[in-house]
Design an enzyme around this catalytic site. Structure first.
Site, PDB file in Angstrom:
ATOM      1  N   CYS A 265     -12.425   6.001  -7.017  1.00  0.00           N
ATOM      2  CA  CYS A 265     -11.801   7.409  -7.266  1.00  0.00           C
ATOM      3  C   CYS A 265     -10.100   6.933  -6.990  1.00  0.00           C
ATOM      4  CB  CYS A 265     -12.193   8.372  -6.458  1.00  0.00           C
ATOM      5  SG  CYS A 265     -13.778   8.646  -6.856  1.00  0.00           S
TER       6      CYS A 265
HETATM    7  C1  UGA Z   1     -11.959  10.617  -2.666  1.00  0.00           C
HETATM    8  C2  UGA Z   1     -11.464  12.081  -2.240  1.00  0.00           C
HETATM    9  O1  UGA Z   1     -11.395  12.021  -0.995  1.00  0.00           O
HETATM   10  C3  UGA Z   1     -12.436  12.673  -2.777  1.00  0.00           C
HETATM   11  O2  UGA Z   1     -11.895  14.371  -2.494  1.00  0.00           O
HETATM   12  C4  UGA Z   1     -12.554  13.029  -4.520  1.00  0.00           C
HETATM   13  O3  UGA Z   1     -13.571  13.907  -4.877  1.00  0.00           O
HETATM   14  C5  UGA Z   1     -13.143  11.340  -4.805  1.00  0.00           C
HETATM   15  O4  UGA Z   1     -12.216  10.523  -4.082  1.00  0.00           O
HETATM   16  C6  UGA Z   1     -13.378  11.580  -6.116  1.00  0.00           C
HETATM   17  O5  UGA Z   1     -12.264  11.537  -6.761  1.00  0.00           O
HETATM   18  O6  UGA Z   1     -14.218  11.420  -6.820  1.00  0.00           O
HETATM   19  P1  UGA Z   1     -13.888   8.952  -1.735  1.00  0.00           P
HETATM   20  O7  UGA Z   1     -13.373   7.958  -2.909  1.00  0.00           O
HETATM   21  O8  UGA Z   1     -15.363   9.118  -1.131  1.00  0.00           O
HETATM   22  O9  UGA Z   1     -13.211  10.302  -1.901  1.00  0.00           O
HETATM   23  O10 UGA Z   1     -13.157   8.320  -0.609  1.00  0.00           O
HETATM   24  P2  UGA Z   1     -12.149   8.797   0.616  1.00  0.00           P
HETATM   25  O11 UGA Z   1     -13.108   9.207   1.963  1.00  0.00           O
HETATM   26  O12 UGA Z   1     -11.330   9.622   0.430  1.00  0.00           O
HETATM   27  O13 UGA Z   1     -11.729   7.398   1.136  1.00  0.00           O
HETATM   28  C7  UGA Z   1     -11.004   6.450   0.112  1.00  0.00           C
HETATM   29  C8  UGA Z   1     -10.539   5.218   0.649  1.00  0.00           C
HETATM   30  O14 UGA Z   1      -9.409   5.350   1.578  1.00  0.00           O
HETATM   31  C9  UGA Z   1     -11.632   4.328   1.611  1.00  0.00           C
HETATM   32  O15 UGA Z   1     -11.559   3.094   1.253  1.00  0.00           O
HETATM   33  C10 UGA Z   1     -11.132   4.575   3.144  1.00  0.00           C
HETATM   34  O16 UGA Z   1     -11.404   3.539   3.882  1.00  0.00           O
HETATM   35  C11 UGA Z   1      -9.656   4.744   2.830  1.00  0.00           C
HETATM   36  N1  UGA Z   1      -8.797   5.442   3.731  1.00  0.00           N
HETATM   37  C12 UGA Z   1      -9.124   6.686   3.997  1.00  0.00           C
HETATM   38  C13 UGA Z   1      -7.822   4.725   4.636  1.00  0.00           C
HETATM   39  O17 UGA Z   1      -7.662   3.482   4.406  1.00  0.00           O
HETATM   40  N2  UGA Z   1      -7.155   5.424   5.557  1.00  0.00           N
HETATM   41  C14 UGA Z   1      -7.520   6.790   6.031  1.00  0.00           C
HETATM   42  O18 UGA Z   1      -6.740   7.473   6.836  1.00  0.00           O
HETATM   43  C15 UGA Z   1      -8.471   7.426   5.278  1.00  0.00           C
END
Ligand code: UGA
Length: 427
Positions: A265
């Protein structure tokens, strides 16, 4: 109500099971026969918390089934929810082939449908798509008029992989773009969520989805910039991020510095938003920088590995974690996979371990690397260990089997650091 869900990726399947759990009669539609058969056998095609239990109970209760026959599913449905994928084109632009194809097929099926159909589009699409493509295609292919025979609304999803069921059952908001109230009201009724509901026009709803993801990705890249700077002057950026997080205008979440964001995403959506802005004659400076900072974290990580271990050529490097984050088997746009690519280009011998994503990693990387069945096998005789995913089991590891106990943490996960040469990417 009778619902059909078109597309059984993680959004479609999670939407379907949570609606079926609320006793709606749900039929999942997918072109992939194997996936359809698996769902009917109550076998989940993806790793997602709570999904196996919910799939089993809804299939057993006969509130959920799957089919490849979209036409019949549409004939029997009162609501159709479209959750097909919108991947990236090579130039970063959004690829609408699947959503356009689904709209055409639904339009064709609508031609012969007796009764009214409410259609809810959930796929992430750039502003203007619901009106210019979904609505236009449906009218052209069905030969029917909106409001008389069907009604459309656009309701983006905000599900996080790994906790998608929880997010679907208790969302922080329900966003609905609409021109008339019929599909919107039906969607509100079946969702039955107790959260704020934002009803607006199609384009605003479409942009809300991108703005949500783009803001979160921006926070991460900001945290990474701060982390890079803090490390260069010997400060732990986590202490800084924790402190600023107390300010309610900032908040603590999405400020974890490290290897950067991946997944199906954030990278795709930010690229699509950048391409969309450019098409509309706006040069998005911040969003482009968010992507650039994210890409450079991978290079910084491998550079740090070289600084600590010297030339990587011929050395066994243990990579812990290939999933794009914890709690999933998804490796799409995973920073870990990019790290492995860079390590291989430098002649390193990579051995990877992931608690859930080894199968998907094998499909992507084949025999380019070795795969370990446990953390200990992965670390055995390694000259360097790189932590790339924030799996909780990586918090306390026994590194005694390594040849050189050098560990670089890309996710700020390791708690016990006794007897090892430890370095964090941004701290
Ligand atoms: C993300 C959004 O959080 C959802 O709200 C959205 O619905 C979804 O995309 C989508 O568009 O369908 P997701 O891809 O499951 O969800 O992942 P996240 O949990 O948001 O994490 C994304 C990335 O950011 C991961 O690689 C995680 O490790 C990284 N991350 C997250 C960081 O590097 N630092 C942080 O502080 C938080």
């Amino acid at each position: 109500m009778k619902i059909c869900v078109v597309g059984t990726g993680y959004v479609g399947l999670v939407t379907a099971v949570t609606l079926a759990a609320k006793r709606h009669e749900v039929v999942c539609v997918d072109i992939d026969k194997e996936k359809v058969d698996r769902i009917n056998r109550a076998e989940t095609p993806i790793f997602e918390e709570q999904l196996p239990e919910l799939l089993k109970s809804t299939v057993n209760a006969k509130t959920l089934s799957a089919t490849t026959d979209l036409k019949t599913a549409i004939q029997n449905a009162e609501i159709c929810i479209v959750c097909v994928g919108t991947p990236s084109l090579p130039n970063g632009d959004i690829d609408l082939t699947q959503v356009e194809g689904a709209a055409k097929q639904i339009g064709e099926a609508l031609k012969e449908k007796k009764g009214f159909l409410s259609i809810v589009f959930r796929s992430t699409v750039t502003p203007g798509t619901t009106e210019n493509i979904f609505s236009a295609v449906l009218q052209a292919f069905s030969g029917k008029k909106p409001r008389e025979h069907f009604s459309i609304c656009y309701s983006p999803e905000f599900l996080r992989e790994g906790r998608a069921i929880k997010d679907a059952l208790a969302p922080d908001k329900l966003v609905i773009g609409r021109e008339d109230t019929i599909a919107a009201n039906n969607w509100k009724m079946v969702s039955s969520v107790g959260c704020p509901i934002i009803e607006t026009d199609f384009k605003t709803a479409e942009l809300i989805k991108y703005a949500n993801n783009a803001f979160l990705a921006t926070k991460i890249s900001f945290a990474n910039e701060l982390g890079n700077l803090a490390k260069s002057i010997g400060i732990n950026s986590y202490a800084v991020a924790d402190a600023i997080g107390f300010d309610p205008r900032i908040g603590k979440q999405y400020l974890r510095a490290g290897l950067g964001f991946g997944g199906s995403c954030f990278p795709k959506d930010i690229k699509a938003l950048v391409a969309f802005a450019k098409k509309n004659n706006y040069e998005p400076k911040i969003l482009s920088a968010v992507l650039k900072t994210n890409d450079s974290q991978v290079e910084r990580f491998v550079h740090l590995a070289e600084k600590k271990a010297g030339s990587l050529s011929g050395k066994k490097i243990a990579v812990l974690g290939t999933a794009f984050k914890e709690g999933t088997d998804d490796i799409r746009e995973s920073q870990a996979i990019k790290v492995i690519g860079l390590l291989l280009s430098k002649g390193a011998k990579v051995c990877a371990y992931d608690p859930k994503a080894i199968e998907s990693t094998k499909k992507e990387l084949g025999n380019k690397i070795e795969y370990a069945g446990s953390i200990q096998d992965c670390l055995k005789d390694a000259e360097l260990c790189l932590i790339c995913t924030e799996w909780p089991e990586f918090r306390i590891i026994d590194f005694s089997g390594m040849k050189n106990k050098v560990v670089i943490d890309g996710k700020h996960i390791l708690e016990k650091k006794n007897g090892i040469d430890y370095e964090g990417l941004c701290w």
